[in-house]
Write a protein that holds these residues in place. Structure first.
Motif, PDB file in Angstrom:
ATOM      1  N   UNK A   4       2.765   2.919  -1.247  1.00 24.74           N
ATOM      2  CA  UNK A   4       1.308   2.934  -1.284  1.00 24.74           C
ATOM      3  C   UNK A   4       0.763   2.210  -2.509  1.00 24.74           C
ATOM      4  N   UNK A   5      -0.497   2.465  -2.931  1.00 26.11           N
ATOM      5  CA  UNK A   5      -1.152   1.792  -4.053  1.00 26.11           C
ATOM      6  C   UNK A   5      -2.054   2.776  -4.786  1.00 26.11           C
ATOM      7  N   UNK A   6      -2.445   2.387  -6.032  1.00 22.26           N
ATOM      8  CA  UNK A   6      -3.320   3.238  -6.829  1.00 22.26           C
ATOM      9  C   UNK A   6      -4.065   2.360  -7.845  1.00 22.26           C
TER      10      UNK A   6
END
Length: 482
Positions: A4-6
């Protein structure tokens, strides 16, 4: 990534401040040796051992475009040691002491060192000076040293202009012209001449020529100015209907004053300062000279470390040259800096004449020499008659002819005593001492061929000694020094 990403945002995370330049701070150990005194010209500051010291609360005032004398004095905790010196001035105000800004250095001295610091022309700023004394030769102004470093404020300033000019002649016949030559100091940007009685009333040229067609005395004024100030100088031109019989003096040519020139002439109390002109006939006249007297002459060059040969001639017989045997009155050879000596005016020299001051680099100048490094300045001087002789208080018992003898009063200048020497001593011989106001200070009889006179109780100055010897009266001015 594959999981995923942040994203994270941080407000005010990076703070950007304005860059403020600052002078480097050297590391200095002053426990063994330190700077005791820094002197430039007549300005000085004394201090103790502090390593690096910010002394910028103390300021030196230094004129641009000239040399300044500097003296640096060390002090020691135990015994004296060899020290190296360097002085930088931040001339471009970039807060860096560059190698090109090192204006003075001295190597391996156990005592005070001296020399000159030249400030480039055209600077009008307030900046910083760094003085370093180290046991080893410093490589930069930011070294780690054994010794001391002191920072000072220096105000470098351009001087205001000083009006000055010369004239080809100050006494002319009707219909003659006078050439005026601007010799003002310190780079004036504006010149304004005013001519009373001339064929033109004003001019802005550097070297105007003016014709005078009417008998009289006329004022000439030069006003000079620039952004730093203004200055004014005047002189008088005398126009007569008589043929001008002024002697035609030779004019030295091709004199180079680019490196060194006569900056100051002090003769008989007249103090004249001037710039570089090669050769000039000064607009300043000297009229406080008496026949038969002795006067102090002080001559100062522009550059203090060059060896110069000095001469002063006075045309006592007013024949238009300086070649007579008694007309060389001052001669000093191969001297640095200011020079001084006494000149004597013979009793028979009376009236207006010309004095020539010559300074030559490398060898002695001749009376009318061309093409050398130095300067020649001519002055119009007036030699007044000697003080009138006073009448004796008692009649001469030997009649009108009497016994003639030699009378000598020496030394001159004197300090505590003078000597009066007579070839023949006669009854009623005496001496008296007067001040310049005419008051008699003492009077005594003379009973031997050698008489010692005590002047120690009198202040320094000029006194008149009157000696009565048979039918002779000698009046002589004596200079008394402390």
């Amino acid at each position: 990534n594959d999981a995923g990403s942040d994203t994270k945002i941080a407000d005010n995370f990076v703070q950007v401040e304005k860059y403020v330049p600052a002078y480097c701070i050297p590391t200095a150990d002053a426990s063994v040796a330190w700077i005791s005194d820094v002197q430039i010209d007549a300005q000085s500051n004394s201090s103790g051992a502090s390593g690096y010291t910010d002394l910028t609360a103390f300021g030196f005032e230094l004129e641009s475009g000239v040399n300044h004398n500097i003296v640096l004095t060390p002090d020691f905790s135990l015994r004296s040691k060899f020290e190296y010196w360097a002085v930088w001035i931040d001339l471009n105000e970039d807060m860096v002491f560059a190698d090109s800004e090192k204006l003075f250095s001295s190597s391996k001295s156990k005592s005070a060192v001296s020399g000159s610091v030249y400030i480039p022309a055209g600077l009008n700023i307030t900046t910083r000076m760094r003085v370093m004394m180290s046991s080893m030769a410093p490589t930069t102004a930011c070294d780690v040293i054994t010794g001391e470093v002191e920072d000072y404020t220096v105000h470098l300033f351009e001087p205001a202009p000083v009006a000055d000019f010369t004239a080809s002649n100050t006494t002319v016949s009707v219909g003659e012209s006078v050439m005026f030559n601007n010799t003002s100091l310190n780079s004036p940007t504006s010149l304004h001449w005013s001519f009373a009685g001339g064929d033109i009333s004003e001019s802005t040229e550097a070297n105007p020529s003016v014709t005078y067609n009417t008998i009289g005395e006329y004022n000439v004024t030069l006003l000079v100015s620039n952004d730093l100030g203004s200055s004014e100088k005047s002189m008088t031109i005398t126009v007569s209907d008589q043929i001008d019989n002024t002697p035609n003096y030779c004019t030295p040519t091709n004199i180079s004053s680019k490196v060194n020139y006569i900056r100051r002439v002090l003769v008989a109390g007249s103090d004249i300062q001037s710039g570089a002109s090669g050769y000039e006939l000064s607009a300043t006249t000297i009229d406080n000279i008496d026949a038969g007297q002795t006067y102090l002459a002080q001559l100062t060059p522009y550059y203090p470390t060059t060896r110069n040969f000095w001469r002063i001639w006075i045309d006592f017989n007013n024949d238009g040259d300086f070649d007579d045997s008694d007309e060389l009155v001052f001669a000093l050879n191969n001297k640095k800096g200011m020079v001084s000596a006494y000149i004597t005016i013979p009793p028979y020299a009376i009236g207006a004449t010309r004095m020539r001051v010559a300074m030559k680099v490398g060898s002695a100048p001749a009376t009318c020499e061309n093409g050398f490094d130095g300067e020649v300045e001519d002055y119009i001087i007036t030699i007044n008659e000697a003080l009138p002789q006073m009448q004796a208080s008692a009649p001469n018992p030997f009649g009108e002819k009497g016994t003639q003898s030699e009378i000598r009063v020496y030394p001159n200048p004197a300090s505590d005593f003078i000597n009066i020497s007579l070839e023949v001593v006669e009854p009623n011989d005496s001496y008296a001492i007067y001040n310049l106001s005419g008051a008699m200070l003492q009077k005594r009889g003379i009973f031997s061929s050698h008489t010692k006179v005590d002047l120690s109780e009198y202040p320094s100055g000029i006194y008149l000694v009157r000696v009565l010897n048979a039918n002779q009266i000698l009046n002589k001015k004596i200079i008394k020094n402390d």
